[in-house]
Design an enzyme around this catalytic site. Structure first.
Site, short mmCIF file in Angstrom:
data_model
loop_
_atom_site.label_atom_id
_atom_site.label_comp_id
_atom_site.label_asym_id
_atom_site.label_seq_id
_atom_site.Cartn_x
_atom_site.Cartn_y
_atom_site.Cartn_z
N ASP A 279 0.86 -1.17 0.00
CA ASP A 279 0.00 0.00 0.00
C ASP A 279 0.90 1.23 0.00
O ASP A 279 2.13 1.13 0.06
CB ASP A 279 -0.97 0.01 1.19
N ASP B 251 1.29 5.09 1.85
CA ASP B 251 0.85 5.96 2.94
C ASP B 251 1.32 7.38 2.70
O ASP B 251 2.45 7.62 2.26
CB ASP B 251 1.41 5.48 4.29
N ASP C 239 -3.43 4.99 2.21
CA ASP C 239 -3.81 5.55 3.51
C ASP C 239 -3.40 7.02 3.55
O ASP C 239 -2.25 7.36 3.23
CB ASP C 239 -3.11 4.81 4.66
#
Length: 511
Positions: free
Chosen positions: A343, A345, A435
């Site tokens: 992912d 961030d 995120d």
């Protein structure tokens, strides 16, 4: 048994010798072309020979599987010079007067140095000038490795991505993960700390003597290291990888939104595959889990740095449309120099914004992406941050800043050097987990430090603050328990200075 491989009192049961083990290796870049090594299996065993061959090749040495006329150095362990010459005679090999016959201690010193070291009398089993002369009287003792004092805290070690002990750290991370799946935090932390300290070493563990003076290596950890040195693998790790519960939890938790409780429930219900779970009409899924299943193939594939940078452009465009002075910083593994991740961030902060503008920013960004058709999933968690609240005592505590967990549609054409952009296929985008964290400007240094990681680095940084400095640190701030005040910081460097630590660059925090 080689005394250098003994880590604990009492004899260790000898495992049956493996036969038929392949000595072939993947091609490596050869740095030292004038040296051609042959490692003698006699009195060493197949698995240890293979282990040393692989290590030497990774260090840039050319190592032959079979003896040939091109060999310049024979390396032996637990053999005298006479033993090696006898082996050559039995094999009907006529040794060249230029052939070096060396104890394994020379090769170990070479690998520690990362280059060939000088051959001295302690290394040479046979005097090269005269092979008919009496050989030196037997194998030499490998000198102990002088290791500078290593801290138990990852925040006092510099850990880059150049891990030369991955054969051990990979094993420990599998064991740690298995204990996490079983919610045995104590054992999980034991193996995470062991993996962390080995990642920071500038040398490869080759014998048990090399582990002397290294913290965080208890008896159980050392037993596994010894087994890997001798046999090339750990029987405990092998058992975990074949364990049905571990395999199921590994599979289930790969779905976005599925944690240990859900995994335990599905496992007890008898599920072992995701296809069975998805097709079972009796199960209900959360909105996050439904998104996790829907975009599963994209989300389990690695995010490349090029994709992460492309997402960064999308985030900055959206944020700057509403707060032009905002700082948008990529955090996590990519800030630490990793080339791939699962992912991306981002930490967002704005020096000139009001509290209301900060509170509304992520909502506006989500609305913008939704209108553009880029928002595939969004879970926005409002801030519960309190300025006067003391930092958490928990080393793994989550922060209370406003944050958004989302799945973003990344068009292939936005990715620089994207292979898929040139392919003729229906799907022109990839789902990416992102995120976003919005923090007050005065707390940006603490939030940036916390969200950069690694997880073990942050755990040890907070442990160090508590046990060594009588302070409390989290993503919100730093509290001095002696002075009973919050310590201000404009940068990560200032936080390290408050803690009395040398500054560690982000790319050196891969603990």
């Amino acid at each position: 048994m080689d005394p250098l491989q003994t880590a604990h009192s009492g004899p260790r049961k000898k495992r049956p010798r493996q036969t038929g083990a392949s000595t072939a290796s993947m091609p490596q870049d050869v740095k030292f072309r004038d040296l051609v090594l042959f490692i003698l299996e006699k009195k060493m065993g197949t698995t240890r020979r293979t282990f040393l061959m692989e290590l030497a090749r990774r260090k840039g040495f050319r190592v032959e599987n079979e003896f040939s006329d091109s060999v310049t150095h024979i390396v032996a362990e637990n053999n005298s010079g006479a033993d090696v010459l006898e082996w050559l005679q039995v094999q009907k090999i006529k040794a060249s007067s230029q052939l070096e016959v060396l104890d394994v201690s020379w090769l170990i010193e070479c690998m520690r140095a990362g280059k060939p070291v000088e051959m001295t009398g302690k290394h040479q089993l046979v005097a090269r000038s005269n092979y008919s002369a009496s050989p030196n009287p037997g194998p030499q003792t490998t000198p102990p490795l002088t290791v500078p004092k290593i801290s138990q805290y990852a925040c006092q070690r510099r850990t880059t991505l150049n891990n030369c002990n991955h054969i051990f750290t990979d094993a420990f991370e599998i064991l740690a993960e298995n204990y996490e799946f079983r919610e045995n935090e104590g054992c999980a932390v034991t193996f995470m700390r062991a993996a962390s300290v080995l990642k920071s070493l500038p040398f490869t563990i080759i014998t048990m003597r090399d582990t002397e003076g290294i913290p965080c290596l208890g008896d159980k950890v050392k037993c596994i290291i010894e087994e890997i040195i001798e046999d090339g693998e750990s029987s405990e790790v092998k058992a975990v990888l074949n364990d049905e519960r571990y395999k199921s939890f590994k599979l289930f938790t790969s779905v976005f939104g599925v944690g240990l409780k859900t995994s335990e429930k599905w496992f007890r219900m008898g599920f072992r595959t995701l296809s069975k779970i998805r097709s079972d009409k009796s199960l209900t899924f959360t909105r996050m889990q439904r998104a996790g299943f829907h975009y599963y193939e994209d989300l389990v594939s690695c995010v490349t740095r090029a994709e992460a940078e492309a997402v960064g452009v999308l985030v900055k465009e959206a944020v700057w449309a509403f707060l032009p002075d905002a700082f948008v910083t990529m955090t996590g593994g990519f800030r630490r120099g990793k080339k791939i991740g699962h992912d991306v961030d981002f930490l967002i902060t704005s020096p000139g914004s009001t509290e209301e503008e900060e509170q509304q920013l992520l909502h506006k960004v989500m609305n913008l992406w939704e209108k553009k058709g880029l928002l595939l999933y969004c879970d926005l968690v409002e801030s519960t941050f309190e300025k006067l609240k003391l930092p958490s005592r928990k080393v793994d505590a989550l922060d209370h800043f406003q944050k958004c967990f989302l799945i973003l549609k990344l068009p292939h054409h936005r990715v620089v050097d994207s292979e898929k952009s040139s392919q003729q296929e229906e799907k022109t985008w990839k789902a990416i987990r992102v995120d976003l964290v919005m923090c007050p400007y005065e707390r940006r240094a603490f939030a940036l430090l916390g969200w950069t990681g690694s997880r073990q680095f942050e755990r040890d940084l907070r442990r160090y603050a508590t046990h060594e400095r009588r302070m409390m640190l989290d993503n919100h701030g730093l509290w001095d328990k002696t002075k009973r005040i919050f310590l201000k910081a404009e940068s990560e460097e200032e936080i390290f200075a408050h803690l009395g630590l040398d500054y560690i660059e982000p790319w050196e925090r891969n603990a």
